[in-house]
Design a protein around this motif. Structure first.
Motif, PDB file in Angstrom:
ATOM      1  N   ARG A   1      24.475  46.229  33.230  1.00  0.00           N
ATOM      2  CA  ARG A   1      24.875  47.320  34.126  1.00  0.00           C
ATOM      3  C   ARG A   1      24.278  47.161  35.525  1.00  0.00           C
ATOM      4  O   ARG A   1      23.138  46.714  35.685  1.00  0.00           O
ATOM      5  N   THR A   7      33.653  43.714  29.235  1.00  0.00           N
ATOM      6  CA  THR A   7      32.935  44.386  30.313  1.00  0.00           C
ATOM      7  C   THR A   7      33.700  45.599  30.837  1.00  0.00           C
ATOM      8  O   THR A   7      33.104  46.627  31.185  1.00  0.00           O
ATOM      9  N   ASP A  20      31.185  47.633  33.654  1.00  0.00           N
ATOM     10  CA  ASP A  20      29.925  46.962  33.934  1.00  0.00           C
ATOM     11  C   ASP A  20      30.123  45.683  34.731  1.00  0.00           C
ATOM     12  O   ASP A  20      31.245  45.280  35.045  1.00  0.00           O
TER      13      ASP A  20
END
Length: 374
Positions: free
Chosen positions: A140, A32, A37
């Motif tokens: 996201r 991530t 994100d």
């Protein structure tokens, strides 16, 4: 942490998860960070109809609600299946599936994602086993822009490492489940595994790997030796880079090394996986600093789409069609087996023909027979 360092940290964590699958949630959290994100997910499905999700800790709440109430109302999954996108491309985003207006009004976005602070996604499809399909998806936050082309390229770079790690993990777990070291389960499916120490010496192997020795590949003075000079050079370089812990090489895509044999029509496919010393646990992998996977394409007669993709340079979705059509199925039968429209299968097949330089199904079958495929 700079972006190249984040990418390499993610790849190192991905390979650590091959040895210890319980690491996957924390590994997804590291993935991530490559995108700044909210979280990441591995979604997997088997050809027996079973499926499941592994999520980063930050997504547990939304994934639990999704499983309970939204899995059959996921407009993104529904559209992807209807349009056969997993057979047209390996990277998928919201903009491939919905218009901006649809994203503003659809209940999946408004009633689920928005409440959890999410909006956009990007997913990469991989195939660690002919019986399993997996998607790596990053999620996201609201307020951030859609994924850029540079970000999608990062996801595309991560995907083959996830696939290779999962492939090894699947077979390690199979072996453990029968309490046979690296034995019965892997021998049955023809996956050979050699563990190499820091000097490149073979310190352990399974029965399948031993059965594949003697024609084009041998062990001499505790080291793997390939008869073909070109493949031997590739293997020596790959092993050296894995053992040296070359972080730049680690970040590059894994490709098979084809080991041609005198007494077999199809070559073996050899992969080299680095195992960083800090991630090595007890037992079989105690001394291992690299793992060599040896795949025998003729072992069970099932085409391996990931191997076709790597050798022919097509996408994974195109490889799935090529595997079936190249094995003798008609486009219609291939479409039925994959659950897609015949028109989609024919469209994908045309792209395969164009990419590999053939014009007929018989030529594709002949090409695959010379290579790897079933």
């Amino acid at each position: 942490m700079q972006q190249p360092d984040r990418l390499i940290a993610a790849i190192e964590a991905i390979y650590a998860s091959a040895v210890d699958p319980s690491r996957w949630p924390s590994t997804l959290e590291i993935v991530t960070k490559c995108f700044d994100d909210v979280g990441a997910i591995l979604i997997y499905g088997r050809d027996d109809g079973s499926f499941g999700v592994i999520e980063s800790p930050s997504l547990r709440e939304v994934c639990a609600e999704y499983a309970q109430s939204w899995s059959d109302r996921d407009i993104r999954a529904i559209r992807a299946r209807e349009r056969g996108y997993f057979f047209k491309r390996d990277i998928i985003t919201d903009r491939d599936l919905l218009t901006p207006e649809e994203m503003e009004t659809d209940p999946f976005y408004n009633d689920l994602l928005r409440r959890h602070g999410l909006k956009y996604f990007a997913a990469a499809t991989v195939s660690p086993d002919p019986h399993i399909e997996v998607a790596l998806s990053v999620q996201r936050a609201i307020g951030r822009p859609e994924y850029s082309e540079d970000e999608l390229q990062i996801l595309e770079r991560l995907a083959p490492h996830v696939e290779t790690s999962l492939r090894l993990s699947i077979h390690l777990m199979d072996a453990q489940s029968v309490n046979a070291g690296m034995g019965i389960a892997m021998a049955r499916i023809g996956i050979g595994v050699f563990a190499l120490d820091a000097m490149g010496r073979v310190v352990s192997s399974n029965a399948a790997s031993q059965a594949l020795l003697g024609d084009g590949l041998n062990i001499v003075n505790d080291r793997l030796v390939i008869s073909n000079p070109a493949a031997s050079g590739e293997a020596v370089t790959a092993i050296r880079n894995a053992l040296d812990g070359n972080r730049i090489i680690l970040s590059q895509e894994t490709k098979p090394i084809l080991v041609h044999r005198q007494n077999a029509n199809r070559p073996l496919a050899l992969y080299v996986l680095p195992i960083p010393a800090k991630n090595v646990g007890n037992g079989f992998l105690t001394r291992a600093r690299a793992i060599v996977l040896l795949m025998n394409p003729t072992a069970d007669g099932i085409p391996d789409p990931s191997l076709i993709r790597d050798v022919l340079g097509v996408t994974l979705g195109e490889a799935r069609i090529a595997a079936l059509v190249g094995s003798g199925l008609s486009p219609k039968d291939a479409a039925e087996r994959l659950g897609i429209a015949e028109e989609t299968a024919r469209s994908v097949l045309k792209r395969v023909f164009s990419k590999v330089g053939v014009s007929r199904q018989s030529e594709l079958a002949a090409m695959m027979a010379r290579l790897v495929i079933k």
